[in-house]
Every structure is written in C-alpha cells, then in structure tokens.
Design an enzyme around this catalytic site. Structure first.
Site, PDB file in Angstrom:
ATOM      1  N   HIS A 205       1.035  -1.301   0.365  1.00 56.07           N
ATOM      2  CA  HIS A 205      -0.362   0.306   0.171  1.00 56.07           C
ATOM      3  C   HIS A 205       0.889   1.172  -0.201  1.00 56.07           C
ATOM      4  CE1 HIS A 205      -3.130  -3.124   2.462  1.00 56.07           C
ATOM      5  NE2 HIS A 205      -3.369  -2.830   1.365  1.00 56.07           N
TER       6      HIS A 205
ATOM      7  N   LYS B 231     -18.042  -6.454   6.626  1.00 55.59           N
ATOM      8  CA  LYS B 231     -16.324  -6.441   6.529  1.00 55.59           C
ATOM      9  C   LYS B 231     -15.855  -6.820   7.751  1.00 55.59           C
ATOM     10  CE  LYS B 231     -12.900  -6.771   3.054  1.00 55.59           C
ATOM     11  NZ  LYS B 231     -12.008  -6.114   2.122  1.00 55.59           N
TER      12      LYS B 231
ATOM     13  N   ARG C 210      -2.597  -6.187  -8.453  1.00 57.65           N
ATOM     14  CA  ARG C 210      -0.961  -6.599  -8.362  1.00 57.65           C
ATOM     15  C   ARG C 210      -0.712  -8.329  -9.545  1.00 57.65           C
ATOM     16  NH1 ARG C 210      -2.929  -7.495  -2.524  1.00 57.65           N
ATOM     17  NH2 ARG C 210      -5.007  -6.897  -3.710  1.00 57.65           N
TER      18      ARG C 210
ATOM     19  N   SER D  57      -2.731  -7.977   2.636  1.00 55.22           N
ATOM     20  CA  SER D  57      -2.812  -7.802   4.299  1.00 55.22           C
ATOM     21  C   SER D  57      -3.020  -9.081   4.779  1.00 55.22           C
ATOM     22  CB  SER D  57      -4.233  -6.217   4.307  1.00 55.22           C
ATOM     23  OG  SER D  57      -4.005  -5.319   4.246  1.00 55.22           O
TER      24      SER D  57
HETATM   25  P1  ADP Z   1      -9.735  -3.310  -0.610  1.00 58.46           P
HETATM   26  O1  ADP Z   1     -10.660  -4.098   0.500  1.00 58.46           O
HETATM   27  O2  ADP Z   1     -10.359  -1.711  -1.043  1.00 58.46           O
HETATM   28  O3  ADP Z   1      -9.777  -4.072  -1.915  1.00 58.46           O
HETATM   29  P2  ADP Z   1      -7.115  -2.937   0.118  1.00 58.46           P
HETATM   30  O4  ADP Z   1      -6.736  -2.776   2.027  1.00 58.46           O
HETATM   31  O5  ADP Z   1      -6.584  -4.711   0.330  1.00 58.46           O
HETATM   32  O6  ADP Z   1      -8.440  -2.626   0.152  1.00 58.46           O
HETATM   33  O7  ADP Z   1      -6.666  -2.565  -1.095  1.00 58.46           O
HETATM   34  C1  ADP Z   1      -6.544  -0.913  -1.020  1.00 58.46           C
HETATM   35  C2  ADP Z   1      -6.273  -1.143  -1.897  1.00 58.46           C
HETATM   36  O8  ADP Z   1      -4.286  -1.127  -2.430  1.00 58.46           O
HETATM   37  C3  ADP Z   1      -6.470  -1.663  -3.643  1.00 58.46           C
HETATM   38  O9  ADP Z   1      -6.518  -1.191  -4.360  1.00 58.46           O
HETATM   39  C4  ADP Z   1      -5.507  -3.026  -3.320  1.00 58.46           C
HETATM   40  O10 ADP Z   1      -5.836  -2.995  -4.868  1.00 58.46           O
HETATM   41  C5  ADP Z   1      -4.032  -2.343  -3.342  1.00 58.46           C
HETATM   42  N1  ADP Z   1      -2.939  -3.075  -3.072  1.00 58.46           N
HETATM   43  C6  ADP Z   1      -2.994  -4.350  -1.914  1.00 58.46           C
HETATM   44  N2  ADP Z   1      -2.092  -5.035  -1.900  1.00 58.46           N
HETATM   45  C7  ADP Z   1      -0.930  -3.880  -2.680  1.00 58.46           C
HETATM   46  C8  ADP Z   1       0.449  -3.973  -2.848  1.00 58.46           C
HETATM   47  N3  ADP Z   1       0.594  -5.204  -2.224  1.00 58.46           N
HETATM   48  N4  ADP Z   1       0.632  -3.786  -3.893  1.00 58.46           N
HETATM   49  C9  ADP Z   1       0.048  -2.894  -4.694  1.00 58.46           C
HETATM   50  N5  ADP Z   1      -1.347  -2.601  -4.412  1.00 58.46           N
HETATM   51  C10 ADP Z   1      -1.533  -3.027  -3.191  1.00 58.46           C
END
Ligand code: ADP
Length: 161
Positions: free
Chosen positions: A17, A41, A90, A128
């Site tokens: 992130h 969620k 990703r 995460s």
């Molecule tokens: P959501 O529940 O909206 O998917 P996340 O917290 O999982 O929320 O992700 C928020 C944003 O960060 C999304 O755009 C996701 O694609 C991106 N993201 C999550 N992990 C990574 C990573 N390792 N590299 C790049 N972008 C990521």
C-alpha cells in the site's frame, strides 16, 4: 489542484500500500488515504486503529492525509473535492475485481477518473490477509509492513503471557 484518493480497507497497511501511496504523492498535489468503514467486512483492526497505523506510516509524506469514510466512495470524494481514485494492481485477479468498480464509479460520476498503478514487483504477492495469516503463526513480517504495524500485529495476535 488535483486531489487523489487511495481507498481501501488497509487492515493493516503494508509496504505494498505504501508503495502506491508514496508514488501517488509524487504525482498528485494532495493524496487522501480513505479508509473504508464497512460493517459487512470483518476486520482485525478497528477503523480507529487502522487510521492510527496509517498516520504513523505516512508521517514523512507532507501532502498525504489520512481519513475514514462510510458509504459510497464517490459521495465522499464530492465532499472532499477529489476527482481521482487510485487503485493498486497486483494481478489479473485484481484487474477483474477493479474493472466493474471503476466502470460503476464512472457511471455514478463522470468527473471521477480511476487511475491504476502497477505494484512494484517485490510487493506483487503481498496482501493484508497473508500478512495477518503469517503473523498469527508467529512468522516475522518485518520487510512486509512498517515496524509499528508489526508491533500492533504481535499485540493483537499473539497469546498474552
Ligand atoms: P480493498 O478491501 O478495497 O481491496 P485493500 O486494503 O486490500 O482494500 O487494498 C487497497 C488498495 O491497495 C487496492 O487498490 C489494492 O489493489 C491495493 N493493494 C493492496 N496490496 C497491494 C500491493 N501489495 N501492491 C500494490 N497495491 C496493493
């Protein structure tokens, strides 16, 4: 002034992130990290904890602000005067999930554009949920999340002695 919003659950924030957030902060005048309050969620960290961990992790980025929101992202964006959504990509799976969301947001507000940023390759497997799983088995997650998050995961997941 272009205000971009990086939205997500951030439960908890990872270096994946932060890679997307810091690269966005280099491009846009202001970046708001908007943490979604989603009662449907189940999350490990409360929204207050997620905001706190994110604030600690982006303190060095002067044009990044951290906030939480409820409801539709485009309503929140209207309130904030933001017109760019940033999402990280990703994999093909992310792409398939993101396409309808971007189309729907555009349908709801034509002035909002979604920008996709490819993850830096060293974070392409990082999520995460994998971090939480690894931490729950006492594996080290340093290098995947900032030290404050590592500490918070230990407190939350490891049995108290
Ligand atoms: P959501 O529940 O909206 O998917 P996340 O917290 O999982 O929320 O992700 C928020 C944003 O960060 C999304 O755009 C996701 O694609 C991106 N993201 C999550 N992990 C990574 C990573 N390792 N590299 C790049 N972008 C990521």
């Amino acid at each position: 002034m272009t205000i971009a919003v990086c939205s997500g659950s951030f439960d908890p924030v990872t270096y994946g992130h932060l890679d997307i957030i810091s690269r966005s902060a280099n491009i846009f005048d202001k970046v708001i990290v908007a943490i979604l309050i989603n009662p449907n969620k189940k999350s490990l960290f409360s929204v207050e904890e997620r905001v706190e961990l994110m604030r600690d992790s982006v303190r060095h980025l002067p044009n990044v602000e951290v906030d939480s929101f409820e409801g539709l992202l485009i309503h929140y964006m209207q309130k904030k005067g933001a017109n760019v959504i940033i999402r990280g990509l990703r994999s093909v799976t992310d792409f398939e999930y993101e396409m309808p969301l971007a189309a729907m947001n555009r349908q709801l507000n034509h002035e909002v554009e979604t920008f996709f940023m490819m993850t830096s390759s060293q974070y392409s497997y990082l999520s995460s949920s994998l971090v939480k799983e690894a931490a729950s088995y006492q594996a080290s997650v340093s290098g995947l999340v900032p030290p404050v998050v590592e500490e918070a995961l230990k407190k939350k997941l490891l049995p108290q002695r």
